[in-house]
Design a protein around this motif. Structure first.
Motif, PDB file in Angstrom:
ATOM      1  N   UNK A  24       0.765  -1.097   0.073  1.00  0.00           N
ATOM      2  CA  UNK A  24       0.079   0.165   0.080  1.00  0.00           C
ATOM      3  C   UNK A  24       0.862   1.242  -0.128  1.00  0.00           C
ATOM      4  N   UNK A 111       5.080   4.012   5.082  1.00  0.00           N
ATOM      5  CA  UNK A 111       5.299   5.225   3.907  1.00  0.00           C
ATOM      6  C   UNK A 111       6.660   4.779   3.388  1.00  0.00           C
ATOM      7  N   UNK A 233       2.497  10.252  10.813  1.00  0.00           N
ATOM      8  CA  UNK A 233       1.655   9.525   9.330  1.00  0.00           C
ATOM      9  C   UNK A 233       2.304   9.884   8.126  1.00  0.00           C
ATOM     10  N   UNK A 234       2.972  11.050   8.352  1.00  0.00           N
ATOM     11  CA  UNK A 234       3.645  11.406   7.074  1.00  0.00           C
ATOM     12  C   UNK A 234       4.964  11.061   6.883  1.00  0.00           C
ATOM     13  N   UNK A 259      -5.004   1.151  13.301  1.00  0.00           N
ATOM     14  CA  UNK A 259      -4.574   1.375  11.942  1.00  0.00           C
ATOM     15  C   UNK A 259      -4.252  -0.241  11.611  1.00  0.00           C
ATOM     16  N   UNK A 262      -7.202  -1.873  10.739  1.00  0.00           N
ATOM     17  CA  UNK A 262      -7.472  -1.482   9.333  1.00  0.00           C
ATOM     18  C   UNK A 262      -6.725  -2.389   8.362  1.00  0.00           C
ATOM     19  N   UNK A 265      -7.722  -6.042   8.031  1.00  0.00           N
ATOM     20  CA  UNK A 265      -9.161  -6.240   7.183  1.00  0.00           C
ATOM     21  C   UNK A 265      -8.662  -6.115   5.646  1.00  0.00           C
ATOM     22  N   UNK A 266      -7.748  -5.164   5.287  1.00  0.00           N
ATOM     23  CA  UNK A 266      -7.583  -4.928   4.079  1.00  0.00           C
ATOM     24  C   UNK A 266      -6.676  -6.259   3.340  1.00  0.00           C
ATOM     25  N   UNK A 269      -8.974  -9.357   2.979  1.00  0.00           N
ATOM     26  CA  UNK A 269      -9.858  -9.175   1.954  1.00  0.00           C
ATOM     27  C   UNK A 269      -9.029  -9.451   0.837  1.00  0.00           C
TER      28      UNK A 269
ATOM     29  N   UNK B  24      -7.846   2.060  -2.321  1.00  0.00           N
ATOM     30  CA  UNK B  24      -7.096   1.045  -1.533  1.00  0.00           C
ATOM     31  C   UNK B  24      -7.992  -0.192  -0.979  1.00  0.00           C
ATOM     32  N   UNK B  25      -9.269   0.301  -0.797  1.00  0.00           N
ATOM     33  CA  UNK B  25     -10.318  -0.693  -0.217  1.00  0.00           C
ATOM     34  C   UNK B  25     -10.991  -1.396  -1.270  1.00  0.00           C
ATOM     35  N   UNK B  27      -9.740  -2.265  -5.019  1.00  0.00           N
ATOM     36  CA  UNK B  27      -8.825  -2.414  -5.813  1.00  0.00           C
ATOM     37  C   UNK B  27      -9.326  -2.854  -7.293  1.00  0.00           C
ATOM     38  N   UNK B  28     -10.649  -3.723  -6.927  1.00  0.00           N
ATOM     39  CA  UNK B  28     -10.852  -4.563  -8.014  1.00  0.00           C
ATOM     40  C   UNK B  28     -11.866  -3.707  -9.049  1.00  0.00           C
ATOM     41  N   UNK B 110     -13.011   2.597   3.639  1.00  0.00           N
ATOM     42  CA  UNK B 110     -12.264   1.709   4.088  1.00  0.00           C
ATOM     43  C   UNK B 110     -12.592   0.343   3.905  1.00  0.00           C
ATOM     44  N   UNK B 111     -13.470   0.021   3.500  1.00  0.00           N
ATOM     45  CA  UNK B 111     -14.024  -1.474   3.088  1.00  0.00           C
ATOM     46  C   UNK B 111     -14.552  -1.445   1.658  1.00  0.00           C
ATOM     47  N   UNK B 112     -14.795  -2.627   0.996  1.00  0.00           N
ATOM     48  CA  UNK B 112     -15.580  -2.718  -0.098  1.00  0.00           C
ATOM     49  C   UNK B 112     -16.974  -2.201  -0.188  1.00  0.00           C
ATOM     50  N   UNK B 259      -6.291   7.858  10.945  1.00  0.00           N
ATOM     51  CA  UNK B 259      -6.310   7.256   9.939  1.00  0.00           C
ATOM     52  C   UNK B 259      -6.383   8.011   8.811  1.00  0.00           C
ATOM     53  N   UNK B 262      -3.191   9.237   7.861  1.00  0.00           N
ATOM     54  CA  UNK B 262      -2.348   8.252   6.836  1.00  0.00           C
ATOM     55  C   UNK B 262      -2.721   8.161   5.376  1.00  0.00           C
ATOM     56  N   UNK B 263      -4.126   8.412   5.178  1.00  0.00           N
ATOM     57  CA  UNK B 263      -4.430   8.400   3.690  1.00  0.00           C
ATOM     58  C   UNK B 263      -4.156   9.835   3.074  1.00  0.00           C
ATOM     59  N   UNK B 264      -4.258  10.784   4.033  1.00  0.00           N
ATOM     60  CA  UNK B 264      -3.423  12.124   3.358  1.00  0.00           C
ATOM     61  C   UNK B 264      -1.874  11.828   2.647  1.00  0.00           C
ATOM     62  N   UNK B 266      -0.697   8.968   1.889  1.00  0.00           N
ATOM     63  CA  UNK B 266      -0.577   8.017   1.026  1.00  0.00           C
ATOM     64  C   UNK B 266      -0.944   8.744  -0.334  1.00  0.00           C
ATOM     65  N   UNK B 270       1.307   9.344  -3.830  1.00  0.00           N
ATOM     66  CA  UNK B 270       0.637   8.952  -5.258  1.00  0.00           C
ATOM     67  C   UNK B 270       0.848  10.247  -6.034  1.00  0.00           C
TER      68      UNK B 270
END
Lengths: 280, 280
Positions: A24, A111, A233-234, A259, A262, A265-266, A269, B24-25, B27-28, B110-112, B259, B262-264, B266, B270
């Motif tokens: 990720x 990261x 986080x950064x 976290x 999370x 779970x990822x 799945x 991320x949650x 991907x498909x 955060x999930x499908x 959380x 963290x996505x910020x 990521x 990207x």
């Protein structure tokens, strides 16, 4: 990039969580090879791990180690003999492998870690972080206990220059060291590493590369407020879930544990998808 | 899958964070089309958003809406006129689009969400969640204030059957409703939605599809302990950062905000990669 892991069968699950978090945060690593030193993981489980790695286009290379090599080493449930394998990895890994990043399975990668992988080791065989400044008393005790005059390194994350390490790592040294300190070893492999190779280890920053998730407040204080949640986080690349309470077993309101859940779970799945694909 | 967003230029950043979390949650999901209803986003910024979406192989279709349509609607900084666009989206979106999932930009996936997308609306034009049981007093006030006899729905996440909605949504109804209730509207678009279309809305479970991150303890109590952190991380699909304090502006020890940070990180990384690729 080459990773080294030395898990037993009980740590397959957290290994998968770590692996998922790796990709990720490091989606552009395309050539990951994971060396798995182990003794008793059944072939069926190894094949399942290989399939998991293949989902991420990573290659798993399991290498069975003769466990009798470690029959005299102190072990228990929390510290199985697999933990010694990292010490001997320079002698076990194939000769053509020049560098490897050892990762404990109780970690999350949040990261990019490319700059750790490419780090100039300045002639040292190892790079590792100490948790100095977080547990100063423990460090003082470690200096006295093990007669070392350098930082007490945590061996949960180690970059290893295998060419350099092959020059200095000798199995007999390790076994003699274990024998000598047997009664006072607390974290056996880590203690041995510090005694034998601590002076050939480049210190790296724990707050980035080996963040002890139990110590958020201490990191904030040590950094005079800089390393707050947003900074972590950064910037922090590797979260290390040190200690007895593991995030896959224990509930907690600690945000790091949440976290971790999370990522559990990822990764679960992702593996369900894998199973469906295999069935289909 | 079709998403609908109705941001102004100030919400481009959280939109990118939401989008990253989506993939991320999920991907498909390979065929994502994002309809962006807006009025004043400059073409350069729209092109940048299109490039961001393309990184995830998603297609952005910006549709400029004539802002004069809403000149009599009450707006302010926190509730810009773009929020009305979702109400009129059945009349604005291309005729061939049959279903769309509206998402506020202050959300994390955060999930499908495939099962929400494929949900049987049972003849209703909309599906939405209420935060009933979390803010009962507010609900009681809303029933009286707006003379409604159904749940008070939160319009931050809405699944819309556009074929059904095109039969019932009329611009004049919306404007008349705004005029009639002008003085008592609190969350203008949401109030109007509830008055006009609440009885044609299928209730969905907020703890899965529209989780108000301010109310963790209330969800735990309402569920008699079931919806703890572990459950949320494994089951909740959409975290909604409701309220004034937005997670990209405000520091907090709330694990959901951490959380979000963290996505910020990521999504920022990207986009840096994207910029490098564009430069290279």
């Amino acid at each position: 990039m080459n990773l080294l892991i030395t898990i037993n069968a009980n740590y397959r699950y957290p290994f998968k969580v770590m692996l998922h978090s790796f990709f990720v945060s490091n989606p552009h690593v395309k050539d990951l090879t994971i060396y798995l030193l182990h003794s008793h993981i059944p072939s069926q489980q190894l094949e399942e791990l290989e399939r998991c790695c293949a989902v991420y286009h990573a290659k798993l290379i399991p290498i069975a180690v003769d466990p009798s090599l470690f029959e005299n080493a102190p072990t228990n449930k929390r510290y199985p003999k697999e933990m010694y394998y990292r010490l001997l990895s320079p002698l076990i890994l194939p000769e053509h492998v020049e560098r490897v990043l050892y990762l404990d399975p109780d970690t999350l990668i949040i990261n990019p870690i490319q700059s750790l992988w490419e780090m100039d080791l300045q002639g040292n065989a190892f790079a590792a972080a100490s948790h100095t400044g977080l547990t100063e008393m423990a460090n003082g005790i470690n200096f006295a206990r093990l007669s070392i005059d350098h930082e007490y390194f945590n061996t949960g994350i180690m970059l290893i220059d295998l060419a350099q390490a092959r020059k200095i790592v000798k199995a007999d040294d390790i076994f003699q060291c274990v024998s000598k300190y047997k009664k006072i070893l607390i974290l056996p492999d880590q203690d041995v590493f510090n005694v034998l190779y601590g002076d050939q280890t480049l210190p790296i920053d724990d707050v980035i590369w080996n963040y002890d998730v139990r110590n958020y407040s201490k990191y904030v204080i040590r950094s005079k407020g800089k390393c707050d949640w947003n900074w972590v986080m950064h910037n922090t690349a590797i979260l290390h879930f040190c200690g007895k309470n593991k995030p896959w077993n224990n509930e907690s309101k600690n945000p790091f544990v949440i976290l971790y859940r999370h990522y559990m779970s990822l990764s679960e799945k992702k593996l369900c998808i894998l199973q469906e694909e295999q069935a289909g």
